[in-house]
Motif scaffolding. Structure first.
Motif, PDB file in Angstrom:
ATOM      1  N   THR A 101      -0.771  -3.751  -4.003  1.00  0.00           N
ATOM      2  CA  THR A 101      -2.065  -4.338  -4.334  1.00  0.00           C
ATOM      3  C   THR A 101      -1.990  -5.852  -4.174  1.00  0.00           C
ATOM      4  O   THR A 101      -2.598  -6.425  -3.272  1.00  0.00           O
ATOM      5  CB  THR A 101      -2.485  -3.962  -5.765  1.00  0.00           C
ATOM      6  OG1 THR A 101      -1.380  -4.194  -6.644  1.00  0.00           O
ATOM      7  CG2 THR A 101      -2.884  -2.512  -5.855  1.00  0.00           C
TER       8      THR A 101
ATOM      9  N   ASP B  18      -6.660  -3.638 -10.469  1.00  0.00           N
ATOM     10  CA  ASP B  18      -6.112  -2.330 -10.089  1.00  0.00           C
ATOM     11  C   ASP B  18      -7.223  -1.293 -10.015  1.00  0.00           C
ATOM     12  O   ASP B  18      -7.247  -0.470  -9.098  1.00  0.00           O
ATOM     13  CB  ASP B  18      -5.046  -1.876 -11.087  1.00  0.00           C
ATOM     14  CG  ASP B  18      -3.752  -2.656 -10.908  1.00  0.00           C
ATOM     15  OD1 ASP B  18      -3.633  -3.365  -9.891  1.00  0.00           O
ATOM     16  OD2 ASP B  18      -2.875  -2.564 -11.788  1.00  0.00           O
TER      17      ASP B  18
ATOM     18  N   ASP C 108      -8.949  -2.138  -6.717  1.00  0.00           N
ATOM     19  CA  ASP C 108      -8.193  -1.866  -5.498  1.00  0.00           C
ATOM     20  C   ASP C 108      -7.843  -0.390  -5.352  1.00  0.00           C
ATOM     21  O   ASP C 108      -7.871   0.167  -4.259  1.00  0.00           O
ATOM     22  CB  ASP C 108      -6.877  -2.663  -5.501  1.00  0.00           C
ATOM     23  CG  ASP C 108      -7.106  -4.131  -5.163  1.00  0.00           C
ATOM     24  OD1 ASP C 108      -8.189  -4.433  -4.626  1.00  0.00           O
ATOM     25  OD2 ASP C 108      -6.205  -4.946  -5.428  1.00  0.00           O
ATOM     26  N   ASP C 109      -7.457   0.236  -6.456  1.00  0.00           N
ATOM     27  CA  ASP C 109      -6.938   1.593  -6.370  1.00  0.00           C
ATOM     28  C   ASP C 109      -8.035   2.647  -6.422  1.00  0.00           C
ATOM     29  O   ASP C 109      -7.916   3.708  -5.820  1.00  0.00           O
ATOM     30  CB  ASP C 109      -5.956   1.858  -7.520  1.00  0.00           C
ATOM     31  CG  ASP C 109      -4.625   1.157  -7.286  1.00  0.00           C
ATOM     32  OD1 ASP C 109      -4.345   0.820  -6.125  1.00  0.00           O
ATOM     33  OD2 ASP C 109      -3.879   0.953  -8.263  1.00  0.00           O
TER      34      ASP C 109
END
Ligand code: ZN
Lengths: 109, 980, 186
Positions: B209, B314, B317-318
């Motif tokens: 990331t 996170d 991004d995830d």
């Protein structure tokens, strides 16, 4: 979880394969012995913070007893040796001297 | 409001939709979601209530360190409380419930605790529930129980299975980020057996990331390419094992490690184990466990929507999830600017970055400024809102919190800097150093945990070692120094300090730590226990450093002087099932079965445990209870013939030129004089002189003996013999073997015993051919057998030993031959009654580890001719020869009733504690069917000298019994019945 | 012939490794000074096998010999040969301090077959099952009881334990070998 080398069968034993037998190199005092000697044989045990000689049995393995020299704080194992002796081998004592000078004095104190 | 963005999400597959429910509401997520990301994709940030004040809470993190977003998962045998929503993989049909709220998550009655929070300070329970003592049980305990615990415990038995797995290797590397992968490559190239594990379901850690976001390069490659290459190379190496979803949970002595594998949490109910606990024995442990971001302690920092800055990016991004649509970033370092940039690029409004530092000049802030986002320097915040954060008020970082203006928002990203994860390093004694500039503890490489060889057992790599930027490996933007901030703002008054949460899960605030320090709990370990800081299921992963810093400040001392609390395994909570492994149900513990076990099961045996054996207590016939069955069995033996499965009796062969000499040393009586073909009852004592076992010894040949032990004693006594042979008298030429299970042994007992055996044929068992206390070898009904004429009941009795695999055949033949006599099997209770009627002692009843044979009137079995035997010296001590010792007698109640088990015989007067003085205790007590009255044995002070005296024995039933001292042999005192 | 009875009557469980009670074998425990040439000679006479090295297993035309401890061997012979083998040993060791006993009936023996035998055993014993060489006998802990383990080839393992816990050990092995439990790292 300790790991000790059994000198009888050559296996590096998991602690769960062993049973602990307490302090090593006790002298047995039987009938006719003085009360103090008998008391010391039966009840008095060292509990050092440092080098200790102890008895172990490879109970979940070859079934044989052996001796171990171990630092009870760092858990460093100096060696294991047969059960059929009344004192640790000289070479082993010398090795401990080299790593922990003065440990014998501590033991007497 | 939290929502799913139109694009993005490295981990998710938007084409695969998954239905799930939260508090009964049907929702939808996608493959790759965690429960937390899926809930926020549905706008749900509020996920639970806090433990003490029931404050509304949402996730603060996106990972294993999560303190807030704990839910109950599943149902019935698969219900699990306190599951972290941030690490719970979403699956079709997942059912989650919020916890610690009533009647609903939104409207919670317990939240009144929050209003009362000033009355529930640190140490509240210790102070409040102290007096009066009479309230402890009836008043305080129910109150405390009511409020204890977070999730509700599961009911019924766990529907899943679990197992253990032992793994051996040279190096175990925990953490598969760049640091762990690089270390694995170098160790593997040295030819070592390497195990590389990661708790996540993908390799690469934060490099995937943050590394990608920064455009960082490793060895000239992008982070993603480098990670993929490294994994591919490792996968081809024979000496490397790679494993995901496997968390290093604990480090123990001598390279012992536990690791926790989650196998099927994401597909419940499928074949195979749910969790597997790895038990790893490794040459060296590498902790490459990275770092965890710290929260900032500002008022309202626990509101849903306030989250670690890294967690917020996170989720973005995830999972393609934005925690809010108007975000404020609060920070004391450059790293949080990555979050501002990520949000901005994703189209989420970043209202401002509030930075505690007065001068902000780094490269990342520069990019933020270029993006047109406002940076407020030298400032802190307080957050306000209800079930989600609504706004922040700005204040000067060095001030008392006076408002400098308000920014409305629906999410706050906070960053107080990062701390290396030192847990695995510390579990086994690795020491830490304090880094003042970066405000964290990190492993002191000069003081590692030590292994069996005295060398370092653990080493740390990468961020876990304090190298937070991975600068050695990656080329990313330079970061400017952070400014440690422990309270925001620094001069906050009491009003604000009671709203600054340090430990979210246990609701510990800045004010609580300060109160603890004022009240004298200045040791970090005391303050922890007084306030419960760090004692929740997250074990202080977020609160540790902030709490220490507040305590240090209250003590006016530097942080390293205060030190840390102890890090203990497991790293995160692991399932009880994984600890138990396969040991449940039928295989919870080994059950020892005799060769005749199946027959007992099929014929009404009411089993009792004897050690790990299961032995029939009695055999119940239709309509019978235990009492009537035992009565029938005993009377049948006395008048007819009974059958006992005595296979569990210990049998030890002792052979060698010195066998007799050795047995003379271990038994109190003389065994070397026993004639071949004869049996002798013997006693064994410990060096203390205390009786440890008894049994019949048969001399098999000139140089070999068979020693019978008690059922529970076989392994223990065999070990006792071997210990003396190996460690004390190793010059003796003796071998022993524990052959207990080689033989099935069946006792045929009663006046008709001989007739039954004679029907089997094959051996002359007449009185002359096989007298009492003799044994013979031959074949019975064609089965090779040893027949011992010994008796534990006082009746004519034969114990027949045959090879175990033919035990059942002999049992069947005996039943057949005995049918005409109405032969009946009897159980252990009948055995006990029969022996008690004869005054025979039972190890464990009449002996308890403090009783010497002389106490039991067994002086006849103690040789006076021998110089030595184990226990002889012990029995010479003055205390052992005291005439006042409690000694064995029989007791008969005046009214024939049965004395209660374990009752004490009271004496005149009281002891120093105001208790009645004692003069003895009941060791065995039974209803005797033969005599139709209660009989008992007891140890009584000078007992045998007091025949006929009546004693008072209070029962636990409130009654007081009166019993007369008598001979312990109640039946056939002359012993004629066994010798016919 | 009832001689051939075994404690579990030939039980068998098929998982990703098949666990079954091994065919009946005669077992003789022999204790003595293994450095005494007489022992080696007697063992060879009844089994055809040489004395094994520590932790070793040797085979001859009439049986196998497993090293149990510095003064103990376990001999495997055909079930109907146990008595003869025992008699043979005893007569050859006349005058030599030793202990030879038929221990056939006190043991349960299992055979594990399949590609996962190493990892199934690694679930119940602290032995390094990844590197254990075939024909190396490890006496160890199997879950909660003592037992002996060895491999005869990469896909066949043998387990011997006390007969009273035979059912326990079988159930533990069968559970460990149940489908879905594949670890897949060896
Ligand atoms: Zn050993």
């Amino acid at each position: 979880m300790l790991r000790l080398h059994c000198p009888n069968c050559g296996v590096d034993c998991d602690e769960t394969e062993l049973s602990a037998g307490g302090e090593a190199h006790l002298t047995r005092f039987g009938p006719g012995s003085e009360d103090d000697d008998f008391e010391s044989y039966l009840f008095m045990r060292k509990n050092p913070k440092g080098v200790h000689f102890e008895r172990w049995r490879h109970v979940m393995g070859c079934g044989k007893w052996f001796h171990a020299a171990r630092n009870t704080v760092s858990l460093r194992v100096y060696g294991t040796y047969p059960a059929q002796v009344t004192a640790p081998p000289e070479a082993l004592l010398a090795e401990i001297d080299a790593v922990e000078p003065g440990w014998r004095n501590k033991e007497e104190a | 409001m939290a929502h799913r963005l139109a694009t993005g999400g490295r981990r998710i597959d938007r084409s695969r939709r998954l239905g799930f429910s939260f508090d009964g509401q049907s929702l939808e997520g996608v493959q790759g979601d965690t429960l937390a990301s899926a809930l926020m994709a549905n706008g749900q940030v509020l996920m639970g209530r806090s433990f003490k004040y029931h404050r509304p809470r949402g996730p603060v993190t996106a990972g294993h360190e999560e303190p807030n977003a704990l839910v109950g998962l599943g149902q019935g045998g698969r219900f699990e409380p306190n599951a972290r929503a941030t690490t719970t993989p979403l699956h079709e049909g997942l059912r989650a419930q919020s916890q610690n709220r009533w009647p609903s998550l939104k409207f919670d009655v317990g939240a009144v605790n929050a209003k009362l929070s000033r009355f529930l300070p640190a140490g509240f329970y210790y102070k409040t529930f102290l007096w009066p003592a009479s309230f402890w049980h009836k008043v305080y305990e129910p109150i405390i129980r009511q409020s204890a615990g977070l999730g509700r415990p599961p009911e019924g038995s766990d529907a899943d299975r679990y197992e253990h797995f032992y793994h051996h290797n040279d190096v175990t590397i925990v953490g598969g980020g760049v640091a762990g992968l690089a270390r694995a490559l170098s160790e593997a190239q040295d030819g070592k057996r390497v195990l590389l594990i990661d708790q996540d379901d993908r390799w690469g850690g934060r490099a995937l990331t943050d590394g990608m976001r920064d455009g960082a390069t490793i060895d000239g490659q992008s982070a993603e390419t480098w990670v993929a290459d490294a994994v591919a190379r490792l996968e081809t190496m024979e000496n490397v094992t790679l494993r995901l979803n496997l968390q290093g949970t604990g480090v123990y002595d001598h390279g012992w490690m536990t690791a926790y594998e989650r196998i099927s949490d994401h597909r419940p109910g499928t074949e195979g184990p749910r969790h597997r606990l790895w038990k790893i024995r490794t040459g060296h442990i590498v902790t490459a466990t990275g770092a965890i971001e710290r929260p900032l302690a500002f008022a309202g920092n626990d509101l849903p929507g306030v989250m670690l800055a890294s967690a917020m990016r996170d989720f973005l991004d995830d999972f393609g999830v934005a925690v809010g649509s108007k975000v404020v970033v609060v920070t004391n370092n450059d790293d949080a600017y990555r979050t501002a940039l990520a949000l901005h690029e994703a189209g989420v409004t970043v209202r401002a970055v509030v930075d505690a530092r007065t001068s902000v000049t780094g490269a990342l802030p520069g990019q933020v400024r270029d993006a047109g986002i406002e940076i407020v320097t030298g400032s802190g915040v307080k957050a306000t809102g209800d079930q989600v954060v609504r706004s922040v008020e700005l204040c000067a970082i060095g001030g008392d919190g006076t408002s400098k203006g308000r920014i409305s928002c629906d999410a706050v990203a906070m960053s107080g800097g990062w701390s290396p994860v030192p847990h695995l390093w510390s579990h086994c004694g690795g020491k830490l150093l304090w880094d003042d500039a970066r405000a964290f503890f990190y492993p002191d490489a000069n003081r590692p945990p030590l292994g069996a060889d005295g060398g370092a057992m653990v080493s740390a790599e990468g961020a876990a070692a304090g190298d937070l930027t991975l600068s050695a490996l990656t080329q990313g933007p330079e970061e400017a120094p952070m400014r440690p901030v422990w309270i925001m703002p620094e001069k906050a008054g009491p009003e604000l300090r009671t709203k600054m949460f340090l430990d979210y899960q246990n609701d510990v605030k800045v004010s609580d730590i300060q109160l603890a320090a004022r009240e004298g709990f200045i040791s970090v370990e005391h303050a922890k226990r007084y306030t419960t800081l760090g004692m929740a299921t997250d074990q202080g992963k977020l609160s540790n450093i902030n709490g220490l810093a507040v305590l240090a400040d209250a003590r006016g001392e530097p942080i390293p002087t205060v030190g840390t609390t102890t890090f203990r395994p497991p790293f995160t909570p692991i399932s009880m099932g994984s600890i138990a492994g396969e040991a449940r149900g039928e295989i919870f513990q080994p059950l020892r079965r005799t060769p005749i076990h199946a027959w007992h099961e099929e014929n009404g045996a009411d089993f009792e445990p004897v050690g790990q054996w299961r032995r029939p207590y009695c055999y119940l016939r239709p309509g019978e209870d235990r009492h009537s069955a035992v009565k029938r069995e005993v009377l049948n033996v006395r008048s007819n013939v009974g059958l006992l499965d005595a296979s569990t009796l210990g049998k030890i062969v002792v052979k060698g030129p010195d066998a007799g000499k050795f047995l003379d040393l271990v038994y109190t009586n003389m065994m070397s004089t026993l004639k071949v073909g004869r049996c002798r009852y013997g006693l064994m004592c410990s060096e203390n002189g205390f009786l440890i076992d008894d049994g019949v010894v048969a001399r098999l040949s000139e140089d070999s003996y068979l020693c019978h032990t008690t059922t529970g004693g076989a392994d223990r006594i065999h070990a006792h013999l071997e210990e003396f042979l190996q460690t004390e008298w190793w010059d003796l030429q003796v071998y022993t073997a524990n052959v207990t299970e080689q033989w099935a042994q069946i006792a045929v007992v009663g006046p008709n015993a001989r007739k039954v055996l004679e029907k089997l044929g094959g051996m002359d068992l007449s009185k002359d051919a096989l007298p009492f206390m003799a044994w013979a070898e031959g074949a019975l009904a064609g089965i090779p057998a040893r027949v011992f004429r010994i008796s534990f009941s006082g009746e004519l009795s034969y114990e027949v030993a045959v090879p175990a695999n033919q035990g059942r055949a002999l049992w069947d033949k005996l039943l057949e031959a005995g049918a005409e006599f109405d032969i009946q099997p009897y159980g252990t209770e009948g055995l006990h009654v029969l022996r008690a009627e004869k005054g025979f002692i039972m190890i464990g009843d009449e002996s308890d580890g403090t009783v010497i044979p002389q106490d039991l009137g067994l002086n006849w079995a103690i040789s006076k001719k021998k110089d030595d035997f184990i226990g002889k010296r012990g029995q010479e001590r003055s205390h052992m020869t005291d005439p006042d010792r409690w000694r064995l007698v029989g007791l008969e109640t005046l009214d024939g009733s049965v004395l209660p088990d374990g009752a004490y015989v009271v004496d005149e007067g009281e002891n120093a504690n105001g208790q009645r003085n004692m003069q003895g205790r009941v060791t065995s007590t039974y209803y005797s069917p033969t005599l139709d009255r209660g009989i008992a044995m007891a140890l009584v002070r000078r007992g045998p000298e007091r025949m006929g005296e009546v004693l008072e024995i209070p029962g636990t039933d409130g009654r007081s019994y009166k019993a007369r001292i008598c001979d312990p042999v109640f039946y056939d005192k002359e012993g004629v019945r066994q010798d016919v | 012939m009832s001689d051939l009875a075994t404690p579990l009557n030939g039980r068998r469980a098929v998982g990703y490794v098949t666990v079954s009670e091994d065919a009946p074998r005669g077992m003789i425990s022999l204790r003595g000074d293994l450095s005494d040439g007489g022992i080696a000679e007697a063992v060879r006479a009844v089994t055809g096998a040489n004395l094994p090295e520590p932790l070793g297993l040797t085979a001859g035309e009439a049986g196998q010999v497993a090293w149990m401890s510095p003064d103990e061997l376990l001999l495997f012979v055909a079930p109907n040969q146990t008595t003869d083998a025992l008699t043979g040993l005893r007569s050859r060791l006349e005058g030599v301090h030793h202990l030879a006993l038929d221990v056939t009936d006190m043991r349960a023996a299992f055979r594990l077959e399949g590609r996962g035998v190493r990892e199934v055993l690694a679930k119940v014993t602290p032995v390094d099952m990844q590197t254990l060489a075939p024909d190396t006998v490890r006496r160890t802990r199997l879950a909660q009881v003592a037992g002996a383990v060895w491999l005869s080839d990469e896909e066949t393992a043998h387990v011997v334990c006390f007969s009273s816990v035979g059912t326990y050990v079988f159930d533990v092995l069968a559970t460990s070998a149940a489908p879905g439990g594949e670890v897949g790292v060896f």
